[in-house]
Enzyme design. Structure first.
Site, PDB file in Angstrom:
ATOM      1  N   CYS A 134     -18.220  20.075 -37.073  1.00  0.00           N
ATOM      2  CA  CYS A 134     -18.369  19.691 -35.670  1.00  0.00           C
ATOM      3  C   CYS A 134     -19.751  20.079 -35.143  1.00  0.00           C
ATOM      4  O   CYS A 134     -20.733  19.417 -35.463  1.00  0.00           O
ATOM      5  CB  CYS A 134     -17.211  20.299 -34.868  1.00  0.00           C
ATOM      6  SG  CYS A 134     -16.884  19.426 -33.345  1.00  0.00           S
ATOM      7  N   HIS A 185     -11.988  19.944 -37.476  1.00  0.00           N
ATOM      8  CA  HIS A 185     -11.921  21.402 -37.710  1.00  0.00           C
ATOM      9  C   HIS A 185     -10.828  21.791 -38.714  1.00  0.00           C
ATOM     10  O   HIS A 185      -9.723  22.173 -38.298  1.00  0.00           O
ATOM     11  CB  HIS A 185     -11.592  22.105 -36.390  1.00  0.00           C
ATOM     12  CG  HIS A 185     -12.710  22.128 -35.413  1.00  0.00           C
ATOM     13  ND1 HIS A 185     -13.579  23.191 -35.289  1.00  0.00           N
ATOM     14  CD2 HIS A 185     -13.106  21.215 -34.506  1.00  0.00           C
ATOM     15  CE1 HIS A 185     -14.467  22.922 -34.357  1.00  0.00           C
ATOM     16  NE2 HIS A 185     -14.198  21.742 -33.859  1.00  0.00           N
ATOM     17  N   GLU A 208     -10.627  24.463 -40.367  1.00  0.00           N
ATOM     18  CA  GLU A 208     -10.412  25.931 -40.364  1.00  0.00           C
ATOM     19  C   GLU A 208      -9.270  26.342 -39.438  1.00  0.00           C
ATOM     20  O   GLU A 208      -8.814  27.482 -39.513  1.00  0.00           O
ATOM     21  CB  GLU A 208     -11.728  26.660 -40.006  1.00  0.00           C
ATOM     22  CG  GLU A 208     -12.133  26.663 -38.531  1.00  0.00           C
ATOM     23  CD  GLU A 208     -12.717  25.349 -38.023  1.00  0.00           C
ATOM     24  OE1 GLU A 208     -12.738  24.357 -38.781  1.00  0.00           O
ATOM     25  OE2 GLU A 208     -13.136  25.308 -36.849  1.00  0.00           O
TER      26      GLU A 208
HETATM   27  N1  GLN Z   1     -19.179  19.056 -28.269  1.00  0.00           N
HETATM   28  C1  GLN Z   1     -19.807  20.143 -28.971  1.00  0.00           C
HETATM   29  C2  GLN Z   1     -21.306  19.941 -29.063  1.00  0.00           C
HETATM   30  O1  GLN Z   1     -21.805  18.936 -28.732  1.00  0.00           O
HETATM   31  C3  GLN Z   1     -19.236  20.329 -30.365  1.00  0.00           C
HETATM   32  C4  GLN Z   1     -17.780  20.727 -30.290  1.00  0.00           C
HETATM   33  C5  GLN Z   1     -17.260  21.459 -31.466  1.00  0.00           C
HETATM   34  O2  GLN Z   1     -17.992  21.999 -32.308  1.00  0.00           O
HETATM   35  N2  GLN Z   1     -15.951  21.598 -31.501  1.00  0.00           N
HETATM   36  O3  GLN Z   1     -21.979  20.828 -29.494  1.00  0.00           O
END
Ligand code: GLN
Length: 208
Positions: free
Chosen positions: A81, A173, A175
């Protein structure tokens, strides 16, 4: 035993440490550049990419330059992410600090705000026939990827798992699920790297 660093500066690093340990590898919380010397791979967790971007400015510790050098010499890195945003060469509409290592363009918050977070079953061939329970939290998508990038999973909106040589990203995610297959897959890249030697990835100069 493989030693995996988990960048502990920001985001959900504790859950990645637990997942790596459950897979039987050693995990270490990385906060300083010197700690990167003897790790076999690195995970950059989910979190907030604008927060980690701030840490690239006037940081007295060259931790990001060290990560970039280790990427260039073949160290496997897995970005979840926020980690995928931080690894991307391009972030749509933003010049925020990043490693710019992987040949992908990402769109932040591609599914909307936190209330649009969701879970879905994803078909991911490299993980086997069982679908993966993928949890998306303010997730990005990969809107385009270079020729060298292997697309590993998609949803309607775009690419959500991809690999370029020693670099792996997921928009979701793993994890925070009990399913260890993405971590096991990353550990297999680390192992492959150790046995076959580093697959070097030439990256462009730092963007911060
Ligand atoms: N929306 C977040 C960003 O732009 C990322 C979200 C996440 O890592 N769960 O950094």
């Amino acid at each position: 035993m493989n030693k995996i660093g988990v960048l502990g500066l920001q985001g959900s690093f504790a859950e990645h440490i637990a997942a790596i340990e459950k897979c039987g590898a050693q995990a270490v919380d990385i906060r300083h550049s010197w700690q990167l010397e003897d790790v076999d791979g690195l995970i950059i967790p989910g979190g907030e990419s604008t927060a980690i971007a701030k840490l690239t400015i006037d940081n007295p510790d060259p931790i990001f330059d060290t990560i970039k050098k280790r990427i260039n010499s073949g160290m496997p890195v897995y970005g979840t992410c926020m980690g995928s945003i931080f690894l991307a060469k391009e972030i749509e509409g933003s010049a925020q600090g990043r490693l710019a290592a992987m040949d992908i363009k990402v769109r932040r918050n591609a599914f909307g705000p936190q209330r649009n977070s969701f879970e879905t079953s994803l078909a991911i061939a490299v993980l086997g026939p069982e679908p993966f329970p993928a949890i998306f939290i303010r997730a990005p998508i990969v809107v385009s990827a270079g020729e060298d990038v292997q697309v590993l999973a998609r949803v309607e909106e775009g690419i959500v798992m991809a690999r370029q040589k020693n670099l792996l990203v997921t928009a979701f995610h793993p994890e925070i699920t009990d399913d260890l297959r993405v971590h096991e897959y990353f550990l297999s890249i680390v192992e492959e790297n150790r046995i076959l030697g580093c697959r070097q990835l030439a990256t462009e100069p730092l963007t911060f």
